[in-house]
Write a protein that holds these residues in place. Structure first.
Motif, PDB file in Angstrom:
ATOM      1  N   MET A   1      -3.560   1.365   2.338  1.00 51.67           N
ATOM      2  CA  MET A   1      -4.569   2.261   1.762  1.00 51.67           C
ATOM      3  C   MET A   1      -3.918   3.111   0.697  1.00 51.67           C
ATOM      4  SD  MET A   1      -7.805   2.811   2.294  1.00 51.67           S
ATOM      5  CE  MET A   1      -8.813   3.933   1.343  1.00 51.67           C
ATOM      6  N   SER A   2      -3.965   2.673  -0.528  1.00 52.98           N
ATOM      7  CA  SER A   2      -3.271   3.423  -1.578  1.00 52.98           C
ATOM      8  C   SER A   2      -4.257   3.952  -2.605  1.00 52.98           C
ATOM      9  CB  SER A   2      -2.243   2.520  -2.259  1.00 52.98           C
ATOM     10  OG  SER A   2      -2.876   1.362  -2.765  1.00 52.98           O
ATOM     11  N   SER A 103      -6.023  -6.697   2.768  1.00 56.29           N
ATOM     12  CA  SER A 103      -5.539  -5.807   3.822  1.00 56.29           C
ATOM     13  C   SER A 103      -6.083  -4.402   3.568  1.00 56.29           C
ATOM     14  CB  SER A 103      -4.012  -5.754   3.814  1.00 56.29           C
ATOM     15  OG  SER A 103      -3.553  -5.207   2.592  1.00 56.29           O
ATOM     16  N   ALA A 104      -6.373  -3.681   4.658  1.00 55.40           N
ATOM     17  CA  ALA A 104      -6.843  -2.293   4.539  1.00 55.40           C
ATOM     18  C   ALA A 104      -5.821  -1.457   3.775  1.00 55.40           C
ATOM     19  CB  ALA A 104      -7.074  -1.705   5.926  1.00 55.40           C
ATOM     20  N   PHE A 105      -4.547  -1.720   4.034  1.00 56.89           N
ATOM     21  CA  PHE A 105      -3.462  -0.932   3.440  1.00 56.89           C
ATOM     22  C   PHE A 105      -3.485  -0.970   1.919  1.00 56.89           C
ATOM     23  CE2 PHE A 105       1.054  -0.410   2.157  1.00 56.89           C
ATOM     24  CZ  PHE A 105       1.282   0.851   2.703  1.00 56.89           C
ATOM     25  N   HIS A 106      -3.916  -2.054   1.326  1.00 53.11           N
ATOM     26  CA  HIS A 106      -3.885  -2.182  -0.134  1.00 53.11           C
ATOM     27  C   HIS A 106      -5.232  -1.906  -0.790  1.00 53.11           C
ATOM     28  CE1 HIS A 106       0.273  -3.185  -0.706  1.00 53.11           C
ATOM     29  NE2 HIS A 106       0.225  -4.103   0.243  1.00 53.11           N
ATOM     30  N   HIS A 107      -6.200  -1.438   0.001  1.00 53.82           N
ATOM     31  CA  HIS A 107      -7.440  -0.962  -0.619  1.00 53.82           C
ATOM     32  C   HIS A 107      -7.092   0.171  -1.597  1.00 53.82           C
ATOM     33  CE1 HIS A 107      -9.735  -3.465   1.908  1.00 53.82           C
ATOM     34  NE2 HIS A 107     -10.823  -2.741   1.966  1.00 53.82           N
ATOM     35  N   ASP A 180      -2.177  -7.542  -3.337  1.00 57.01           N
ATOM     36  CA  ASP A 180      -1.966  -7.772  -1.905  1.00 57.01           C
ATOM     37  C   ASP A 180      -0.526  -8.211  -1.638  1.00 57.01           C
ATOM     38  OD1 ASP A 180      -4.087  -7.404   0.074  1.00 57.01           O
ATOM     39  OD2 ASP A 180      -5.303  -8.691  -1.233  1.00 57.01           O
TER      40      ASP A 180
END
Lengths: 231, 231
Positions: A1-2, A103-107, A180
């Protein structure tokens, strides 16, 4: 998520005010980018400090050359106390789209923002203040100044306007597709950008509007310009 | 030109932090309004102070009950310095429309905003942090959390998340038609509201998207809810 991370500028602003290059030392490209973002935005967020407490207040603004005029009403109490100038940080953010990664992290979000540091001063000169009021109006609804009833001397005198030089200003943006982790590209998950636009919908006439007054072109054709829609 | 002035709340916030009523003392209506504005918004502006200098940084957020989780990356340097908590002012502003009066002076904007004061603390607990990341994702694009690749322990550990209680929060808004001077109502000038909406346009698939992956419903039917469109 950045989300809203400065992916195009690894050195983020917050604690590096001193490292922000001053406008005259930067290329014309930077200046144009900063002007374009400020001209497309409608609301700025003004940050100031009173007794060590940060305040962030949304307000209207207009640009004249390398100067930002800020509508002073939200900060009027502070201004009445300080009388002279006040250190501010003014931020304008345009949200261009949601960046949906696998991935949620790279939203993330695609955005353009301008952060301006400086000392804002009260505009005292009546003619400069009138030009600032014109800039506010033409900034929000271009083409309307020549149609509406212009401010009286009393209205000009009663309006607080702050002036802030665009000397110490910086633009940041993120554009394009998600980024991603390499292994995630094989996942069967949709990824891409969902672009967002600020759009005008059908105008709502004032219930007290006199009969027979037609909708002016500056309302009917209203749009905020966006780089991808410019020619 | 009274843009974004607090026409519905004559006592403006800036220098009256102490006068802001605390949430538990206010009615359920206020709490619902604050939650609704926070849930509809996508970006907040976080204000903080470093060596007497105000900073205002846009970032992503999510709400869980009466707590706001703020994505900490933009303020990471400051946080690394402070280690514990930091006094912030977090503002979320929704621009609902331009208010076009018969006079330039009475031009305004319809908006809803929330201003939150408080001490933001770093979330240390991994489970709470994971729930905050879920709140970020579901806040921005509801329905996607169950589809995307979830954060790994390492990703959770590497993400800075701030937690801010909604105890000292306040909502402001302006709605409806312009308010002109009585004499100006006779002028042959159009007046009314030009409503603005943040709208998604056609999604742009990632150039590296594998063939055969369909657009999910949470992207296809994406909308930010707006009170006038709720049932």
């Amino acid at each position: 998520m950045s989300s809203l991370e400065a992916e195009t500028e690894p050195n983020s602003l917050p604690t590096q005010r001193s490292q922000i290059k001053r406008l005259p030392q930067r290329g014309e490209y930077d200046r144009q980018t900063i002007h374009q973002i400020l001209d497309e935005g409608l609301v700025c967020h003004v940050g100031f400090v009173v007794e060590a407490q940060p305040f962030v207040i949304p307000t209207a603004y207009g640009r004249v050359g390398d100067r930002l005029y800020i509508h002073g009403s939200p900060a009027s109490r502070m201004l009445r106390t300080l009388k002279e100038s006040v250190e501010v940080c003014v931020t304008v953010t345009l949200l261009d789209g949601l960046v949906l990664a696998r991935s949620a992290f790279h939203h993330s979000m695609n955005y353009r923002s301008v952060v301006i540091f400086g000392a804002a001063t009260l505009v005292q000169d009546a003619e400069e203040k009138l030009q600032a009021l014109k800039a506010f109006t033409e900034h929000v609804i271009p083409g309307s100044w020549s149609t509406v009833r212009l401010p009286t001397h009393q209205e000009v005198a009663g309006t607080l306007v702050l002036s802030l030089p665009l000397t110490e200003a910086s633009a940041k943006m993120r554009t394009g597709a998600p980024v991603d982790d390499e292994a995630d590209y094989a996942l069967p998950i949709w990824a891409g950008e969902l672009p967002l636009r600020l759009t005008a919908i059908a105008p709502v006439p004032d219930p007290r509007l006199s009969p027979g007054i037609e909708l002016p072109a500056y309302v009917q054709n209203y749009t905020r310009s966006h780089p991808t829609e410019l020619h």
